[in-house]
Write an enzyme that holds these catalytic residues in place. Structure first.
Site, PDB file in Angstrom:
ATOM      1  N   HIS A 113       0.863  -1.186   0.000  1.00 34.17           N
ATOM      2  CA  HIS A 113       0.000   0.000   0.000  1.00 34.17           C
ATOM      3  C   HIS A 113       0.894   1.228   0.000  1.00 34.17           C
ATOM      4  O   HIS A 113       1.762   1.379   0.843  1.00 34.17           O
ATOM      5  CB  HIS A 113      -0.914   0.030   1.225  1.00 34.17           C
ATOM      6  CG  HIS A 113      -1.805   1.232   1.263  1.00 34.17           C
ATOM      7  ND1 HIS A 113      -3.035   1.255   0.639  1.00 34.17           N
ATOM      8  CD2 HIS A 113      -1.641   2.455   1.830  1.00 34.17           C
ATOM      9  CE1 HIS A 113      -3.595   2.442   0.827  1.00 34.17           C
ATOM     10  NE2 HIS A 113      -2.766   3.196   1.542  1.00 34.17           N
ATOM     11  N   CYS A 114       0.688   2.103  -0.978  1.00 41.02           N
ATOM     12  CA  CYS A 114       1.522   3.295  -1.117  1.00 41.02           C
ATOM     13  C   CYS A 114       0.779   4.514  -0.575  1.00 41.02           C
ATOM     14  O   CYS A 114      -0.227   4.935  -1.161  1.00 41.02           O
ATOM     15  CB  CYS A 114       1.898   3.515  -2.583  1.00 41.02           C
ATOM     16  SG  CYS A 114       2.940   4.971  -2.838  1.00 41.02           S
ATOM     17  N   PRO A 115       1.255   5.115   0.524  1.00 40.71           N
ATOM     18  CA  PRO A 115       0.559   6.294   1.064  1.00 40.71           C
ATOM     19  C   PRO A 115       0.710   7.525   0.187  1.00 40.71           C
ATOM     20  O   PRO A 115      -0.105   8.448   0.267  1.00 40.71           O
ATOM     21  CB  PRO A 115       1.250   6.500   2.425  1.00 40.71           C
ATOM     22  CG  PRO A 115       2.601   5.876   2.272  1.00 40.71           C
ATOM     23  CD  PRO A 115       2.414   4.716   1.338  1.00 40.71           C
ATOM     24  N   ASN A 155      -2.107   7.070  -2.085  1.00 36.32           N
ATOM     25  CA  ASN A 155      -3.319   6.663  -1.361  1.00 36.32           C
ATOM     26  C   ASN A 155      -4.037   5.517  -2.071  1.00 36.32           C
ATOM     27  O   ASN A 155      -5.255   5.530  -2.252  1.00 36.32           O
ATOM     28  CB  ASN A 155      -4.275   7.850  -1.185  1.00 36.32           C
ATOM     29  CG  ASN A 155      -5.396   7.549  -0.200  1.00 36.32           C
ATOM     30  OD1 ASN A 155      -5.200   6.790   0.752  1.00 36.32           O
ATOM     31  ND2 ASN A 155      -6.559   8.137  -0.416  1.00 36.32           N
ATOM     32  N   ASN A 156      -3.262   4.529  -2.482  1.00 36.08           N
ATOM     33  CA  ASN A 156      -3.836   3.385  -3.189  1.00 36.08           C
ATOM     34  C   ASN A 156      -2.896   2.195  -3.030  1.00 36.08           C
ATOM     35  O   ASN A 156      -1.707   2.366  -2.762  1.00 36.08           O
ATOM     36  CB  ASN A 156      -4.018   3.704  -4.670  1.00 36.08           C
ATOM     37  CG  ASN A 156      -4.941   2.733  -5.374  1.00 36.08           C
ATOM     38  OD1 ASN A 156      -5.596   1.905  -4.736  1.00 36.08           O
ATOM     39  ND2 ASN A 156      -4.999   2.815  -6.689  1.00 36.08           N
TER      40      ASN A 156
END
Length: 255
Positions: A63-65, A68-69
């Site tokens: 999950h890549c902050p 946001n996805n």
């Protein structure tokens, strides 16, 4: 291209499990499917539950902050392209700013060390901004180079960040490693002309469906040659991402 890749990475659904997938238990392998207690669905191989998105993601990498996805089956190509174009921009900035950066260093030495130039406050502030910006860009370029190298290595060996963490970073061959070229096409698709662009256009879609994965097992190759699905695995075999709840689905159905 950078902005396009960023938007595609952020807005593209990484992949979700089809409705009612795995509930029709017709063979021994299906009876051992992993079950997600949060989503109340069976999870295909390489599918994981994301606590941030509160959903299961096909071939979840992480999950890549920053976008946001989640990075999964359908947007992994866009994410790698995003890293590539960010790195190209940082290299371009490093080259284009190099002359101004050297001039600011020279001015600082002449003004504050050799004393051959007068100390000018506005010019000092300008040179400080140039030097700080150049150093920050250099740090980002180094970090992005290492990050991109890591993700390209994962893509070429058909691994994900989660699978790599589960193996605690130890070297291993992925069960799904079927050659560097085919591994790359499972992410970027079979159309080489579309590889540099964050778009699929039909022929550029990743090979496969994110649910069933060909493996490098000899028995799977024999099944493929005989016309049976190569991704049907022996029920007693285990993959790196098989969790503790692998038998929960069978117990739930039997109960």
């Amino acid at each position: 291209m950078l902005v396009w890749s960023f938007i595609q990475s952020m807005t593209t659904d990484p992949g979700q499990v089809p409705v009612f997938w795995g509930f029709h238990l017709g063979d021994p392998e299906n009876k051992r499917r992993r079950y997600c207690l949060m989503c109340n669905i069976f999870k295909p191989e390489r599918c994981h539950h994301c606590s941030s998105c509160n959903r299961c993601v096909l071939n979840m990498d992480h999950h890549c902050p920053w976008i946001n996805n989640c990075i999964g089956f359908w947007n992994r190509k866009f994410f790698i392209l995003l890293l590539i174009y960010v790195l190209i921009v940082t290299y371009f900035v490093a080259v284009s700013m190099s002359f101004a950066w050297l001039e600011s260093i020279q001015w600082s030495l002449d003004a504050y060390y050799f004393g051959t130039k007068g100390r000018n406050q506005p010019e000092l502030i300008t040179n400080i901004i140039i030097q700080v910006a150049y150093m920050l860009n250099g740090i980002i370029a180094i970090l992005m180079t290492m990050f991109l190298k890591f993700h390209i290595k994962l893509a070429l060996s058909n691994k994900t960040t989660i699978e790599n963490l589960e193996m605690k970073g130890n070297p291993y061959q992925s069960l799904y490693d079927i050659s560097a070229k085919k591994n790359w096409e499972q992410v970027f698709g079979g159309n080489k002309w579309l590889w540099p662009f964050p778009v699929f256009c039909g022929s550029g879609k990743p090979l496969g469906d994110g649910i069933y994965w060909p493996t490098n097992r000899p028995e799977d190759n024999e099944r493929q040659n005989s016309g049976q699905p190569a991704n049907r695995r022996n029920p007693q075999s285990a993959s790196p991402n098989r969790g503790q709840n692998s038998n929960f689905g069978a117990q739930r159905m039997q109960g």
